[in-house]
Design an enzyme around this catalytic site. Structure first.
Site, PDB file in Angstrom:
ATOM      1  N   TYR A 141      38.233 -12.369 -13.147  1.00 41.98           N
ATOM      2  CA  TYR A 141      39.582 -12.930 -13.064  1.00 41.98           C
ATOM      3  C   TYR A 141      40.376 -12.328 -11.901  1.00 41.98           C
ATOM      4  O   TYR A 141      41.320 -12.945 -11.412  1.00 41.98           O
ATOM      5  CB  TYR A 141      40.351 -12.645 -14.360  1.00 41.98           C
ATOM      6  CG  TYR A 141      40.072 -13.614 -15.476  1.00 41.98           C
ATOM      7  CD1 TYR A 141      38.840 -13.642 -16.103  1.00 41.98           C
ATOM      8  CD2 TYR A 141      41.050 -14.500 -15.905  1.00 41.98           C
ATOM      9  CE1 TYR A 141      38.582 -14.520 -17.131  1.00 41.98           C
ATOM     10  CE2 TYR A 141      40.805 -15.385 -16.941  1.00 41.98           C
ATOM     11  CZ  TYR A 141      39.568 -15.395 -17.552  1.00 41.98           C
ATOM     12  OH  TYR A 141      39.320 -16.275 -18.564  1.00 41.98           O
ATOM     13  N   LYS A 186      26.204  -8.429 -20.578  1.00 36.10           N
ATOM     14  CA  LYS A 186      25.038  -9.163 -20.074  1.00 36.10           C
ATOM     15  C   LYS A 186      24.252  -8.156 -19.226  1.00 36.10           C
ATOM     16  O   LYS A 186      24.009  -8.355 -18.024  1.00 36.10           O
ATOM     17  CB  LYS A 186      25.510 -10.397 -19.273  1.00 36.10           C
ATOM     18  CG  LYS A 186      24.413 -11.318 -18.810  1.00 36.10           C
ATOM     19  CD  LYS A 186      23.778 -12.148 -19.912  1.00 36.10           C
ATOM     20  CE  LYS A 186      22.620 -12.972 -19.354  1.00 36.10           C
ATOM     21  NZ  LYS A 186      21.820 -13.634 -20.426  1.00 36.10           N
ATOM     22  N   ASP A 218      25.001 -14.065 -24.552  1.00 38.80           N
ATOM     23  CA  ASP A 218      24.429 -15.347 -24.969  1.00 38.80           C
ATOM     24  C   ASP A 218      24.003 -15.286 -26.437  1.00 38.80           C
ATOM     25  O   ASP A 218      24.269 -16.185 -27.240  1.00 38.80           O
ATOM     26  CB  ASP A 218      23.271 -15.780 -24.048  1.00 38.80           C
ATOM     27  CG  ASP A 218      22.266 -14.675 -23.765  1.00 38.80           C
ATOM     28  OD1 ASP A 218      22.509 -13.504 -24.143  1.00 38.80           O
ATOM     29  OD2 ASP A 218      21.210 -14.973 -23.160  1.00 38.80           O
ATOM     30  N   ASP A 242      37.186 -14.360 -23.230  1.00 38.49           N
ATOM     31  CA  ASP A 242      37.880 -15.655 -23.192  1.00 38.49           C
ATOM     32  C   ASP A 242      37.041 -16.707 -23.905  1.00 38.49           C
ATOM     33  O   ASP A 242      37.519 -17.446 -24.766  1.00 38.49           O
ATOM     34  CB  ASP A 242      38.132 -16.052 -21.734  1.00 38.49           C
ATOM     35  CG  ASP A 242      38.861 -17.375 -21.622  1.00 38.49           C
ATOM     36  OD1 ASP A 242      39.821 -17.588 -22.382  1.00 38.49           O
ATOM     37  OD2 ASP A 242      38.465 -18.199 -20.774  1.00 38.49           O
ATOM     38  N   ASP A 246      37.552 -18.574 -28.021  1.00 37.87           N
ATOM     39  CA  ASP A 246      37.751 -20.009 -28.326  1.00 37.87           C
ATOM     40  C   ASP A 246      36.690 -20.457 -29.327  1.00 37.87           C
ATOM     41  O   ASP A 246      36.960 -21.251 -30.239  1.00 37.87           O
ATOM     42  CB  ASP A 246      37.652 -20.872 -27.049  1.00 37.87           C
ATOM     43  CG  ASP A 246      39.026 -21.123 -26.400  1.00 37.87           C
ATOM     44  OD1 ASP A 246      39.915 -20.264 -26.531  1.00 37.87           O
ATOM     45  OD2 ASP A 246      39.190 -22.190 -25.764  1.00 37.87           O
TER      46      ASP A 246
END
Ligand code: NAD
Ligand code: IPM
Ligand code: MN
Length: 365
Positions: A141, A186, A218, A242, A246
């Protein structure tokens, strides 16, 4: 107590849900004898339209001087041209960075009355209670970006200090909960994730009372669907957090339900529902205000230390989710103000029953 709260309604449904959260804070102030002064400022597309920039200097200065900031949402199709020189979301990112709110707390619980709305089977939703701690001021970001006619790059950078402070915050939070920390990265591919993982491993030595596990992002996306009740505190970097939250909101039944608290080292914080400006329903008066109202409860708890008031707001929301009325996203037909009115009525009813039974005794029958 006396406190100064800056509100940033922003775009789309932002003003609608922020108005509901402010009404709840005003009701809390009145009932508990607090004085909250509210100051509204511009952010996002509304600020671009008015001043040409997504975070005007006056808004930033007001936020920096405030005891807490309550934000609605930013963005929308009007400002989403990929070639636009300036975007609403830049205002939000600049604000998070300027306030130094590196730890974004996103709690997930599944209300039993909404279990039918979840895409998951009911039995998987029992005892789901996860606190996501999303790193908020680093990673992709905030890295350097390049763009040419046929290529683009987004740098993802983390320093040990940036990782360590948010990881320590997550460990501390785990100590007050079920003492389990899941760190998501990751590390099989990304160097930033390998730095993340080794930092978590080193810091863990200071928190031997907390159980730590590492998951690849993942796999974590899958595990959230298959065994969401297995997780307590989940800490992860900005972009992974983020996306996973959701997904988590969908488990709870709607994106409109989840609140967030963005905290730095001081008491002041930034509070916002995790959803966006919901352009598809903006201006219709149907947005679910629960995520914003629960963000106000987090504000009371984390910035003002008003635990009783925060719990009262959460109990009132709980009662409305149990008994209705429900907004459209959770299967009802109530508008934003109808849900707000029910939350205010539940706040009153809970306070009256607490006065009638001060020892905590419950009425019979
Ligand atoms: P969104 O969260 O705005 O909407 C996704 C879906 O969820 C939509 O169908 C919407 O109607 C629904 N929804 C969201 N909030 C709801 C609520 N309170 N009640 C009922 N339904 C609700 O995501 P999007 O459509 O991908 O993004 C729209 C804009 O919002 C984009 O510009 C994005 O950048 C921005 N955004 C801002 C924030 C923020 O300000 N914190 C967060 C996410 C997205
Ligand atoms: C969120 C939003 C923001 C983010 C956008 C609007 C910049 O999606 O708060 O979750 O990605 O952090
Ligand atoms: Mn998001």
């Amino acid at each position: 107590m006396k406190a100064h709260i800056v509100t940033l309604p922003g775009d789309g449904v932002g003003p609608e849900v922020t108005a509901a959260a402010v009404a709840v804070l005003k009701a809390v102030a009145e009932r508990h004898g607090h004085v909250f002064a509210f100051e509204e400022q511009l952010i996002g597309g509304a600020a671009i339209d008015a001043c040409g920039e997504p975070l005007p200097a006056a808004a930033l200065a007001a936020c920096q001087a405030a005891d807490a900031v309550l934000l609605g949402a930013v963005g929308g199709p009007k400002w989403s041209d990929p070639n636009a020189p300036v975007r609403p979301e830049q205002g939000l990112l600049a604000l998070r960075a300027a306030l130094g709110v590196y730890a974004n707390l996103r709690p997930l619980q599944v209300h039993p009355a909404l279990a039918e709305l979840s895409p998951l089977k009911n039995e998987r939703l029992q005892r789901v209670d996860v606190l996501f701690v999303r790193e908020l001021t680093g990673g992709a970001y905030f890295g350097a970006r390049t763009r040419s006619a046929d290529a683009a790059t987004d740098e993802c950078k983390y320093t040990v200090a940036e990782i360590e402070r948010v990881v320590r915050r997550a460990f501390e939070l785990a100590r007050d909960r079920r003492r389990q920390l899941t760190s998501v990265d990751k590390a099989n591919v990304l160097e930033t994730s390998r730095l993340w993982r080794s930092t978590v491993q080193r810091v863990a030595a200071d928190y031997t009372d907390v159980t730590v596990e590492h998951q690849l992002v993942d796999s974590m996306a899958m595990l959230l669907l298959t065994r969401p009740s297995a997780y307590d505190v989940v800490v992860t970097e900005n972009l992974f957090g983020d996306i996973l939250t959701d997904e988590a909101a969908a488990l709870a039944g709607s994106l409109g339900l989840l609140p967030s608290a963005s905290l730095g080292d001081g008491k002041a914080g930034l509070y916002e529902p995790i959803h966006g400006s919901a352009p598809d329903i903006a201006g219709k008066g149907v947005a679910n205000p629960v995520g914003a109202i629960l963000s106000a409860a987090l504000l009371l708890r984390h910035s003002f230390g008003l635990d009783i008031e925060a719990a009262a707001v959460e109990a009132a929301v709980d009662a409305v989710l149990r008994d209705g009325p429900h907004s459209r996203d959770i299967g009802g037909s109530a508008g934003t103000t109808e849900v707000l009115a029910a939350v205010l009525a539940a706040l009153d009813a809970l306070a009256d029953s607490a006065t009638a039974f001060p020892s905590g005794a419950r009425a019979c029958g």
